[in-house]
Scaffold this active site. Structure first.
Site, PDB file in Angstrom:
ATOM      1  N   GLY A  77       0.762  -1.167  -0.009  1.00 15.07           N
ATOM      2  CA  GLY A  77      -0.019   0.131   0.119  1.00 15.07           C
ATOM      3  C   GLY A  77       0.931   1.192  -0.073  1.00 15.07           C
ATOM      4  N   GLU A 134      12.225  -4.129  -7.044  1.00 16.74           N
ATOM      5  CA  GLU A 134      10.899  -4.253  -7.643  1.00 16.74           C
ATOM      6  C   GLU A 134      11.169  -3.948  -9.184  1.00 16.74           C
ATOM      7  OE1 GLU A 134       6.855  -1.649  -7.194  1.00 16.74           O
ATOM      8  OE2 GLU A 134       8.618  -0.545  -7.405  1.00 16.74           O
ATOM      9  N   THR A 160       2.544   8.981  -8.098  1.00 17.67           N
ATOM     10  CA  THR A 160       3.880   8.528  -8.010  1.00 17.67           C
ATOM     11  C   THR A 160       4.484   9.541  -7.370  1.00 17.67           C
ATOM     12  OG1 THR A 160       3.948   7.912 -10.293  1.00 17.67           O
ATOM     13  CG2 THR A 160       6.034   8.177  -9.538  1.00 17.67           C
ATOM     14  N   THR A 209       0.649   3.937  -3.369  1.00 19.18           N
ATOM     15  CA  THR A 209       0.017   4.801  -4.162  1.00 19.18           C
ATOM     16  C   THR A 209      -1.271   5.298  -3.579  1.00 19.18           C
ATOM     17  OG1 THR A 209       0.919   3.707  -6.130  1.00 19.18           O
ATOM     18  CG2 THR A 209      -0.694   5.287  -6.721  1.00 19.18           C
TER      19      THR A 209
END
Length: 394
Positions: A124, A246, A132, A126
């Protein structure tokens, strides 16, 4: 003999993942896509074979593998025609817990994640109004005795409905009171079990792909204070340290997609006969596929260079972002070539091209857009003025 394949040491892992994926052919994914259903059987199979415990240390029941191995796993899933979006967050959120979590948190949760009895799939970060611009997020976590009280909203929190645990970034110090623009945000490891309807509301978002994404609302959710990961107010740094992994892992998925499109398109070009000859004899068919192959090979090289740097303890921010940029573009170029090669049949569900085409488009937008990566490279590598946010051009 010297091997120039940076993943040669992981050939057994690649073959094992391919065997699992062979149990889940296109018909399985088409059915899920039509029903917008979560691929539970697929995820369970990966857990059973230990692939989702790749980055968990052996002392907690995991495989103790590095990021390069994890990238190979995700690449092979996508190259096989499957989709790792249902489970990839477990790998790239793991770094935050491993690097900054307490020993008590690791002992409490990592063995369950490793054996599949717990799922850490939700991340969690955004929010609807910040996108962004993570530093502008508004979800708050207020300390109240031995608890934190959370209020706010997250969006594009994928797999929240299918996860037992969530890594959450929230503001613990008002922005105007923070000592710097990056301070005042904190990371929490939240046990979601039993909390939906009791401080948490999860609402699915229907999208063009079967991504199990949601928006999550927090309304005076009370969580124990020991859910805090690391030090209060330092969460943005913790999240940043996980973003390189990521980017690299998502880039590996894109390489897998590109390989699937190129193999599928080339097979069809050899088999499809029009005007008495396979369509693959035509340079108009060959060249787009060949160019996409060349760009995929170049992107693949930077993906595994970035992974090697990460595994060596470096901070490959530029390399990780570049890998994600080039790999996402390579997968999309391969998707275009494959679809054009198939012609009208590309739109038929049974060929799986249209499904993979829709899935591949996501990665030029998420988890970070192509434009922001270009901004990052322009500023960090070329020394150009910052082109976004406060202080732009200064």
């Amino acid at each position: 003999m010297t091997s120039f394949d940076p993943t040669a040491d992981y050939a057994d892992i690649r073959a094992g993942v391919a065997r699992v994926c062979a149990e889940f052919p296109g018909a399985y994914w088409r059915d899920l896509d039509a029903r917008r259903a979560y691929p539970k059987d697929f995820v369970d199979a990966l857990i059973r074979e230990g692939y989702l415990a790749a980055m968990i240390p052996e002392q907690y029941g995991g495989s103790g593998l590095n990021l390069t191995a994890a990238a190979v796993i995700l690449e092979e899933i996508h190259s096989s025609g499957c989709n790792a979006a249902a489970c990839h967050a477990q790998m790239y959120t793991m770094g935050t817990v491993l690097r900054h979590g307490s020993e008590a948190q690791k002992a409490a949760y990592l063995p369950g994640i490793a054996d599949g009895s717990l799922r850490l799939q939700a991340f969690g970060v955004t929010e609807p109004t910040s996108g962004t611009d993570t530093l502008a997020l508004k979800t708050t976590a207020r300390r109240d005795g031995d608890a934190y009280v959370i209020n706010g909203q997250k969006i594009w929190t994928s797999r929240a409905e299918h996860s037992d645990l969530m890594v959450l970034l929230a503001r613990t110090t008002p922005r105007e009171e923070a000592t710097s623009k990056t301070d005042g945000l904190s990371v929490f490891l939240i046990d979601l079990r039993g909390k939906v309807g009791h401080g948490i509301d999860i609402r699915p978002i229907r999208t063009m792909i079967n991504h199990a994404t949601t928006e999550v609302f927090f309304d005076n959710l009370r969580i124990p204070a020991d859910c805090l990961i690391g030090d209060e107010g330092k969460g943005f740094r913790y999240i940043l340290s996980g973003m390189n992994s990521e980017r690299i892992l998502i880039a590996a998925e894109c390489i897998g997609d590109a390989k699937w499109f190129l193999r599928t398109g080339s097979d069809y070009a050899r088999e499809r006969v029009v005007f008495g000859a396979p369509i693959g004899v035509n340079q108009g068919v060959q060249f787009p596929l060949a160019r996409a192959q060349a760009h995929m090979m170049a992107a693949e090289a930077i993906v595994y260079r970035a992974a090697a740097m990460y595994d060596a303890g470096h901070n490959p921010g530029v390399e990780a972002n570049t890998a994600k940029l080039l790999a996402s573009e390579a997968s999309w170029e391969a998707a275009e070539a494959c679809m054009q090669t198939h012609g009208g049949f590309a739109f038929a569900e049974e060929y799986d091209v249209e499904r993979k085409f829709r899935e591949a488009r996501l990665y030029q937008i998420a988890p970070i857009s192509t434009n922001l990566i270009l901004c990052h490279i322009a500023e960090q590598v070329l020394g150009l003025p910052k082109s976004y946010g406060p202080g732009r051009g200064q």
